[in-house]
Scaffold this active site. Structure first.
Site, PDB file in Angstrom:
ATOM      1  CG  HIS A 150      -1.108  -0.581  -1.864  1.00 31.27           C
ATOM      2  ND1 HIS A 150      -0.716   0.323  -2.820  1.00 31.27           N
ATOM      3  CD2 HIS A 150      -0.784  -0.045  -0.666  1.00 31.27           C
ATOM      4  CE1 HIS A 150      -0.165   1.364  -2.215  1.00 31.27           C
ATOM      5  NE2 HIS A 150      -0.188   1.171  -0.911  1.00 31.27           N
ATOM      6  CD  GLU A 209      -2.610   3.477   1.385  1.00 32.30           C
ATOM      7  OE1 GLU A 209      -1.835   3.676   2.329  1.00 32.30           O
ATOM      8  OE2 GLU A 209      -2.509   2.524   0.617  1.00 32.30           O
TER       9      GLU A 209
HETATM   10  P1  PGA Z   1       3.195   6.340   2.232  1.00 33.69           P
HETATM   11  O1  PGA Z   1       2.638   4.945   1.689  1.00 33.69           O
HETATM   12  O2  PGA Z   1       3.125   6.283   3.736  1.00 33.69           O
HETATM   13  O3  PGA Z   1       4.619   6.392   1.728  1.00 33.69           O
HETATM   14  O4  PGA Z   1       2.336   7.406   1.668  1.00 33.69           O
HETATM   15  C1  PGA Z   1       1.490   4.388   2.253  1.00 33.69           C
HETATM   16  C2  PGA Z   1       1.059   3.214   1.420  1.00 33.69           C
HETATM   17  O5  PGA Z   1       1.126   3.285   0.181  1.00 33.69           O
HETATM   18  O6  PGA Z   1       0.613   2.193   1.967  1.00 33.69           O
END
Ligand code: PGA
Length: 231
Positions: free
Chosen positions: A92, A151
């Site tokens: 992440h 992401e």
């Molecule tokens: P968020 O986080 O939905 O609050 O943007 C997603 C993540 O960081 O996995």
């Protein structure tokens, strides 16, 4: 395929809140055909995993050691996750930003998870990072056993304001990830997904599900997201 929903609670909730959430969530999604995985802090894994016999969700961790068991104070290894987590988020962008993660440590973690039978949920910040990951043998040879997440760090709410990527753009990026990997892999989208914007993403053809941070912290909110998608 119905979309897969992965909750990323990050560093939130007490043990009581976690158990109450899981029980209520299990009841609320009992008739949903979408799959859900709750990725929770380490101390809650054991208790929540016990509930997976009774309810229709799976449980995952948010990080794992790159080492095997041994003299590594404070680490939680992939072997320790066996029997209390079926999945684990790896790489992440918050781990890169705050904990010095890099492509090499991420690849080591993926390898440890796979050799212990735990499915990695591998976050990909951009196409360049994907290419670096794919240059690692551990990742390249096991792509079909990995759940990928497109992401972009700039789209993550950080627990504050929602500012998602445009659904069409996210869909294109997910498509490119699939093309670069060259196999029919599962690719989720993450970053500011909530009940107001989910429909835009669901209408796209390439996105196989979602990694949800802030909007996964409310049981009613997250159950509603999962249920919307299973209709
Ligand atoms: P968020 O986080 O939905 O609050 O943007 C997603 C993540 O960081 O996995």
């Amino acid at each position: 395929m119905k979309p897969l929903f992965v909750a990323n609670w990050k560093a939130n909730k007490t043990v009581k809140e976690a158990v109450d959430f899981a029980q209520k969530f299990g009841q609320e999604i009992a008739n949903s055909s979408s799959a859900a995985i709750l990725c929770v802090p380490f101390p809650y894994l054991y208790t929540l995993f016990e509930l997976t016999d009774e309810y229709n969700f799976k449980v995952g961790a948010q990080n794992v050691s790159r080492y095997d068991n041994g003299a590594y104070t404070g680490e939680v290894t992939a072997q320790m996750l066996q029997g209390i987590a079926s999945h684990c988020i790896v790489g992440h962008s918050e781990r890169w930003k705050f904990f010095g993660e890099n492509a090499q440590t991420v690849a080591q973690k993926v390898e440890k998870l796979l050799s212990n039978g735990i499915t990695p949920i591998l976050c990909v910040s951009d196409q360049r990072q994907l290419e670096t990951y794919l240059s690692s043998e551990a990742i390249a040879k096991s792509v079909e056993k990995i759940i990928f997440v497109h992401e972009p760090p700039g789209a993550i709410s950080g627990g504050k304001d929602y500012h998602p990527q445009e659904p069409e753009r996210a869909n294109e990026e997910v498509k490119t990830i699939k093309e670069k990997i060259g196999q029919d892999v599962v690719v989720l989208y993450g970053g500011s997904v909530n009940s107001e914007n989910i429909t835009g993403f669901l209408e796209q053809g390439q996105i196989n599900g979602f990694l949800v941070g802030q909007a996964s912290l409310s049981v009613d909110g997250f159950a509603a997201l999962v249920s919307t998608a299973s209709r």
